[in-house]
Design a protein around this motif. Structure first.
Motif, PDB file in Angstrom:
ATOM      1  N   MET A   1       0.820  -1.186   0.000  1.00 26.39           N
ATOM      2  CA  MET A   1       0.000   0.000   0.000  1.00 26.39           C
ATOM      3  C   MET A   1       0.867   1.254   0.000  1.00 26.39           C
ATOM      4  N   MET A   2       1.932   1.226   0.766  1.00 27.27           N
ATOM      5  CA  MET A   2       2.802   2.396   0.832  1.00 27.27           C
ATOM      6  C   MET A   2       3.453   2.676  -0.515  1.00 27.27           C
ATOM      7  N   SER A   3       3.702   1.626  -1.301  1.00 26.98           N
ATOM      8  CA  SER A   3       4.299   1.856  -2.614  1.00 26.98           C
ATOM      9  C   SER A   3       3.353   2.622  -3.528  1.00 26.98           C
ATOM     10  N   LEU A   4       2.045   2.402  -3.400  1.00 29.02           N
ATOM     11  CA  LEU A   4       1.081   3.170  -4.192  1.00 29.02           C
ATOM     12  C   LEU A   4       1.036   4.632  -3.761  1.00 29.02           C
ATOM     13  N   VAL A   5       1.164   4.860  -2.463  1.00 33.51           N
ATOM     14  CA  VAL A   5       1.185   6.230  -1.963  1.00 33.51           C
ATOM     15  C   VAL A   5       2.420   6.954  -2.470  1.00 33.51           C
ATOM     16  N   MET A   6       3.558   6.288  -2.421  1.00 30.50           N
ATOM     17  CA  MET A   6       4.796   6.904  -2.913  1.00 30.50           C
ATOM     18  C   MET A   6       4.722   7.133  -4.418  1.00 30.50           C
ATOM     19  N   PHE A   7       4.148   6.189  -5.157  1.00 29.92           N
ATOM     20  CA  PHE A   7       3.999   6.363  -6.599  1.00 29.92           C
ATOM     21  C   PHE A   7       3.133   7.581  -6.900  1.00 29.92           C
ATOM     22  N   ALA A   8       2.033   7.728  -6.174  1.00 25.68           N
ATOM     23  CA  ALA A   8       1.150   8.868  -6.401  1.00 25.68           C
ATOM     24  C   ALA A   8       1.844  10.183  -6.056  1.00 25.68           C
ATOM     25  N   ALA A   9       2.623  10.178  -4.986  1.00 28.81           N
ATOM     26  CA  ALA A   9       3.276  11.412  -4.558  1.00 28.81           C
ATOM     27  C   ALA A   9       4.419  11.806  -5.491  1.00 28.81           C
ATOM     28  N   VAL A  10       5.164  10.836  -5.955  1.00 31.13           N
ATOM     29  CA  VAL A  10       6.361  11.146  -6.743  1.00 31.13           C
ATOM     30  C   VAL A  10       6.059  11.233  -8.232  1.00 31.13           C
ATOM     31  N   ALA A  11       5.289  10.295  -8.755  1.00 29.69           N
ATOM     32  CA  ALA A  11       5.093  10.225 -10.204  1.00 29.69           C
ATOM     33  C   ALA A  11       3.863  10.978 -10.683  1.00 29.69           C
ATOM     34  N   LEU A  12       2.774  10.910  -9.951  1.00 32.00           N
ATOM     35  CA  LEU A  12       1.533  11.492 -10.443  1.00 32.00           C
ATOM     36  C   LEU A  12       1.325  12.945 -10.022  1.00 32.00           C
ATOM     37  N   ASP A  13       1.984  13.397  -8.986  1.00 31.65           N
ATOM     38  CA  ASP A  13       1.806  14.769  -8.526  1.00 31.65           C
ATOM     39  C   ASP A  13       2.251  15.796  -9.570  1.00 31.65           C
ATOM     40  N   PRO A  14       3.412  15.663 -10.180  1.00 33.01           N
ATOM     41  CA  PRO A  14       3.774  16.634 -11.227  1.00 33.01           C
ATOM     42  C   PRO A  14       2.814  16.616 -12.415  1.00 33.01           C
ATOM     43  N   PHE A  15       2.325  15.451 -12.782  1.00 33.34           N
ATOM     44  CA  PHE A  15       1.341  15.360 -13.861  1.00 33.34           C
ATOM     45  C   PHE A  15       0.057  16.091 -13.479  1.00 33.34           C
ATOM     46  N   SER A  16      -0.374  15.922 -12.239  1.00 37.40           N
ATOM     47  CA  SER A  16      -1.581  16.592 -11.763  1.00 37.40           C
ATOM     48  C   SER A  16      -1.404  18.102 -11.766  1.00 37.40           C
ATOM     49  N   GLN A  17      -0.245  18.574 -11.335  1.00 40.00           N
ATOM     50  CA  GLN A  17       0.008  20.012 -11.325  1.00 40.00           C
ATOM     51  C   GLN A  17       0.054  20.584 -12.734  1.00 40.00           C
ATOM     52  N   ALA A  18       0.658  19.852 -13.671  1.00 43.02           N
ATOM     53  CA  ALA A  18       0.700  20.318 -15.060  1.00 43.02           C
ATOM     54  C   ALA A  18      -0.697  20.366 -15.665  1.00 43.02           C
ATOM     55  N   THR A  19      -1.500  19.355 -15.388  1.00 43.17           N
ATOM     56  CA  THR A  19      -2.867  19.326 -15.910  1.00 43.17           C
ATOM     57  C   THR A  19      -3.692  20.474 -15.338  1.00 43.17           C
ATOM     58  N   SER A  20      -3.568  20.719 -14.046  1.00 41.60           N
ATOM     59  CA  SER A  20      -4.331  21.823 -13.456  1.00 41.60           C
ATOM     60  C   SER A  20      -3.825  23.165 -13.952  1.00 41.60           C
ATOM     61  N   GLY A  21      -2.537  23.287 -14.270  1.00 48.50           N
ATOM     62  CA  GLY A  21      -2.030  24.529 -14.853  1.00 48.50           C
ATOM     63  C   GLY A  21      -2.602  24.793 -16.229  1.00 48.50           C
ATOM     64  N   VAL A  22      -2.698  23.751 -17.047  1.00 47.76           N
ATOM     65  CA  VAL A  22      -3.293  23.905 -18.384  1.00 47.76           C
ATOM     66  C   VAL A  22      -4.768  24.268 -18.268  1.00 47.76           C
ATOM     67  N   LEU A  23      -5.491  23.591 -17.378  1.00 46.84           N
ATOM     68  CA  LEU A  23      -6.910  23.895 -17.204  1.00 46.84           C
ATOM     69  C   LEU A  23      -7.124  25.299 -16.635  1.00 46.84           C
ATOM     70  N   ARG A  24      -6.214  25.752 -15.805  1.00 50.03           N
ATOM     71  CA  ARG A  24      -6.327  27.102 -15.250  1.00 50.03           C
ATOM     72  C   ARG A  24      -6.159  28.153 -16.342  1.00 50.03           C
ATOM     73  N   ASP A  25      -5.236  27.872 -17.281  1.00 47.18           N
ATOM     74  CA  ASP A  25      -5.053  28.810 -18.388  1.00 47.18           C
ATOM     75  C   ASP A  25      -6.287  28.868 -19.280  1.00 47.18           C
TER      76      ASP A  25
END
Length: 77
Positions: A1-25
């Motif tokens: 379970m902890m590996s999924l949390v780390m994957f979400a924090a490390v790999a998916l967080d930058p993708f989420s921030q980029a997507t929200s930046g595009v949607l904000r624009d």
């Protein structure tokens, strides 16, 4: 379970921030609509889970109590 949390924090967080930046624009309303839709879809998928719809069939491990025991006292450890 902890590996999924780390994957979400490390790999998916930058993708989420980029997507929200595009949607904000595009527009702030679109950003909030997309976020609300994602939350609704997640809640709907969780509702379809057997654990969410039949909690009486699952036991809390170590306590011997049903998951939906109302008013049942917890044992002291």
């Amino acid at each position: 379970m902890m590996s999924l949390v780390m994957f979400a924090a490390v790999a998916l967080d930058p993708f989420s921030q980029a997507t929200s930046g595009v949607l904000r624009d595009i527009g702030l309303t679109g950003l909030f609509l997309a976020a609300g839709t994602a939350m609704f879809v997640t809640a709907f998928v969780a509702l379809l889970s057997r654990t969410a719809t039949m909690p009486h069939k699952f036991q809390l491990k170590g306590l011997g109590l049903p998951a939906n025991a109302r008013g049942a006292p917890l044992r002291q450890v």
